[in-house]
Each structure stands twice: as C-alpha cells, then as structure tokens.
Design an enzyme around this catalytic site. Sequence first.
Site, PDB file in Angstrom:
ATOM      1  N   ASN A   9       0.857  -1.191   0.000  1.00  0.00           N
ATOM      2  CA  ASN A   9       0.000   0.000   0.000  1.00  0.00           C
ATOM      3  C   ASN A   9       0.893   1.241   0.000  1.00  0.00           C
ATOM      4  OD1 ASN A   9      -1.810   2.050   0.499  1.00  0.00           O
ATOM      5  ND2 ASN A   9      -2.287   1.405   2.602  1.00  0.00           N
ATOM      6  N   TRP A  10       0.927   1.908  -1.133  1.00  0.00           N
ATOM      7  CA  TRP A  10       1.827   3.075  -1.261  1.00  0.00           C
ATOM      8  C   TRP A  10       1.267   4.321  -0.576  1.00  0.00           C
ATOM      9  CZ3 TRP A  10       3.729   3.239  -7.087  1.00  0.00           C
ATOM     10  CH2 TRP A  10       4.454   2.069  -7.355  1.00  0.00           C
ATOM     11  N   LYS A  11      -0.005   4.276  -0.199  1.00  0.00           N
ATOM     12  CA  LYS A  11      -0.670   5.459   0.388  1.00  0.00           C
ATOM     13  C   LYS A  11      -0.483   6.668  -0.545  1.00  0.00           C
ATOM     14  CE  LYS A  11       0.198   3.391   4.820  1.00  0.00           C
ATOM     15  NZ  LYS A  11       0.104   3.515   6.253  1.00  0.00           N
ATOM     16  N   HIS A  98      -9.452   0.662   5.216  1.00  0.00           N
ATOM     17  CA  HIS A  98      -8.155   0.939   5.852  1.00  0.00           C
ATOM     18  C   HIS A  98      -8.382   1.896   7.020  1.00  0.00           C
ATOM     19  CE1 HIS A  98      -4.090   2.357   6.518  1.00  0.00           C
ATOM     20  NE2 HIS A  98      -3.672   1.285   5.852  1.00  0.00           N
ATOM     21  N   GLU A 100      -6.822   4.372   8.076  1.00  0.00           N
ATOM     22  CA  GLU A 100      -6.650   5.806   7.771  1.00  0.00           C
ATOM     23  C   GLU A 100      -7.913   6.371   7.140  1.00  0.00           C
ATOM     24  OE1 GLU A 100      -2.967   5.419   5.616  1.00  0.00           O
ATOM     25  OE2 GLU A 100      -1.960   4.880   7.476  1.00  0.00           O
ATOM     26  N   GLU A 170      -5.016  -5.321  10.732  1.00  0.00           N
ATOM     27  CA  GLU A 170      -4.019  -4.275  10.907  1.00  0.00           C
ATOM     28  C   GLU A 170      -4.278  -3.534  12.220  1.00  0.00           C
ATOM     29  OE1 GLU A 170      -2.222  -2.957   6.956  1.00  0.00           O
ATOM     30  OE2 GLU A 170      -4.067  -1.822   7.172  1.00  0.00           O
ATOM     31  N   GLY A 176       2.552   2.200  10.709  1.00  0.00           N
ATOM     32  CA  GLY A 176       3.445   3.343  10.535  1.00  0.00           C
ATOM     33  C   GLY A 176       4.176   3.758  11.808  1.00  0.00           C
ATOM     34  N   SER A 216       3.637  -2.171  10.375  1.00  0.00           N
ATOM     35  CA  SER A 216       5.102  -2.166  10.524  1.00  0.00           C
ATOM     36  C   SER A 216       5.729  -3.533  10.218  1.00  0.00           C
ATOM     37  CB  SER A 216       5.503  -1.671  11.918  1.00  0.00           C
ATOM     38  OG  SER A 216       5.072  -0.329  12.097  1.00  0.00           O
ATOM     39  N   GLY A 237       2.954  -1.183   4.268  1.00  0.00           N
ATOM     40  CA  GLY A 237       2.952   0.245   3.969  1.00  0.00           C
ATOM     41  C   GLY A 237       4.354   0.727   3.639  1.00  0.00           C
ATOM     42  N   GLY A 238       5.024   1.310   4.623  1.00  0.00           N
ATOM     43  CA  GLY A 238       6.330   1.938   4.412  1.00  0.00           C
ATOM     44  C   GLY A 238       7.334   1.066   3.676  1.00  0.00           C
TER      45      GLY A 238
HETATM   46  C1  PEP Z   1      -0.704   0.026   6.162  1.00  0.00           C
HETATM   47  O1  PEP Z   1      -0.925   1.228   6.136  1.00  0.00           O
HETATM   48  O2  PEP Z   1      -1.507  -0.755   5.634  1.00  0.00           O
HETATM   49  C2  PEP Z   1       0.516  -0.436   6.817  1.00  0.00           C
HETATM   50  C3  PEP Z   1       0.571  -1.675   7.194  1.00  0.00           C
HETATM   51  O3  PEP Z   1       1.527   0.500   7.003  1.00  0.00           O
HETATM   52  P1  PEP Z   1       2.985   0.223   7.633  1.00  0.00           P
HETATM   53  O4  PEP Z   1       3.496  -1.057   7.045  1.00  0.00           O
HETATM   54  O5  PEP Z   1       3.787   1.416   7.219  1.00  0.00           O
HETATM   55  O6  PEP Z   1       2.784   0.122   9.114  1.00  0.00           O
END
Ligand code: PEP
Length: 255
Positions: A9-11, A98, A100, A170, A176, A216, A237-238
């Site tokens: 997920n590039w957001k 999600h 967010e 999640e 994040g 994470s 994500g990241g």
């Molecule tokens: C996400 O936003 O779906 C996610 C898992 O982010 P991160 O890996 O950066 O915690």
Amino acid sequence: MRKKIVAGNWKMNKTFEAGLQLVDEIIKELDAQPASEVLKIIAPPYIHLAAIAEKVILLNEFGVASQNCHHLANGAYTGEVSTEMIVSTGAKYVIVGHSERRLYFAENSELLSQKVDIALKNNLTPIFCIGENLAERNADKHLETVLKQLSDATFHLSASDFGRLIIAYEPVWAIGTGVTATTEQAQSMHKYIRSEINKKYGAEVSSSISILYGGSCNAQNAKELFACEDVDGGLIGGAALKAPDFVTIINSFPA
Ligand code: PEP
C-alpha cells in the site's frame, strides 16, 4: 492450500514517474527471487493504476489494487472514482476499510459494506481491513472490536461472496509506528478471526480465506510473522516503497 499474498500500500506517495520506476525496480528484483507461488499486489494512488496494470499484466501472480473506491456506481461526486472505473484500468483488487480512511475520512461500517458490495458486483476483490486501536487493545476490547468491524460490514454476504474477500488484520497501533504485533498477538488474532468466520460460514470458507497481517511489517520481521499458522501474508505500507525490502518480504514465507 490458502493463497499466500503480499500487498504493498503506497498510500499518498510517489509521483507518476517515481511510481513507475519503483515498479520497474520491483520487477527487476523479482527476476532474481521470483516467488512464483506468492500473489504480489501493488496498491498505488489512482493516477498510477492503468500504467502499472499494463506493466504487470503478463507477469505471474501479480495484481494491482486501488486504495479506495466510491460506494456508488457513478454520478455527480466530484473527485471520486467508481469501482467500474477502477476495473477499467486493469486493477483487480481494492483496499476497503483501511484505518486511515476510517479515521481521517469518517468511513463507517455502513459505508464500507456498500463499498464491499459494489466492488464484488464489479468483480473487484476487496482487501478488507480491520484492526483495533491502542485504547481498545489496552482495554482488552480488541477481539470484540475486530469482530464488530468484520461482521457489520461483511457478514451480510453469502458464503460464496464472503469467500471472495481477502482480510487484512491491521492493529492501528502498529501502522506506521515501527511497533509490530508480536507473533503471538498476530497469530492469536488471526486464529480468532478465522474461528469467527468458521462459525458464520463454515470450515470450507474459513480454511480457504487469506488473512494478511499489516502494521510495521518489514524485511526484518516478515519471516517470523509469515511463519504463523494463520498468517497468510502481509499488507505492507512503508516497506513497500523500497523495492529490495518489498521483494525480501515477498520471499519471507516458510519453504
Ligand atoms: C498500512 O498502512 O496498511 C501499513 C501496514 O503500514 P505500515 O506497514 O507502514 O505500518
């Protein structure tokens, strides 16, 4: 055997050029470590969908996801994108629910259930996200929170439609933050989710649905998370923004 899946997920990251470059890097890295049995999904911003879908269309076990969709078919909704439009880019998946979007865009279960419905109607596979926040975890309410999020938005589905979903657990406190759920926390929640799906839809559906972990997850910890019996991969994500890390995660399933 359940499908192993890693979705990135590039957001709201990457310009058009930089996004295409990242995909080229991922494809190059995968040449060395193809992970042919793992379904690899990239969820870029809307602007990249068609170009990335074109790049990966001939690759084995590769798909593109939208990060969101509108809950209605079409109309006067300035700035929104429909599931039919997403499908027309070549994308086959959509992230729904999600945290967010729940938090910053006030998306509730009623809205999310409509998004799930319209996605399935248009043959777009929802990657449906659920997860408790820190206060809910500390108050020992994580199980009931997660079950409510899941049941309110998806338990109206028939067994065959529910079986088309991908679920992503999640925990909000891990997204994040650099704090990852322990393998015990991840495994016990995934097992719980699967057992509740079993109660509602039976063993055939619950044993075949993929439940991804997100929060994470990175190149260092993916191996131990993916070794958990009920963890079928990750929503990343990241770490999905760096090709070597993303491909290391894709290659982190037990042999
Ligand atoms: C996400 O936003 O779906 C996610 C898992 O982010 P991160 O890996 O950066 O915690």
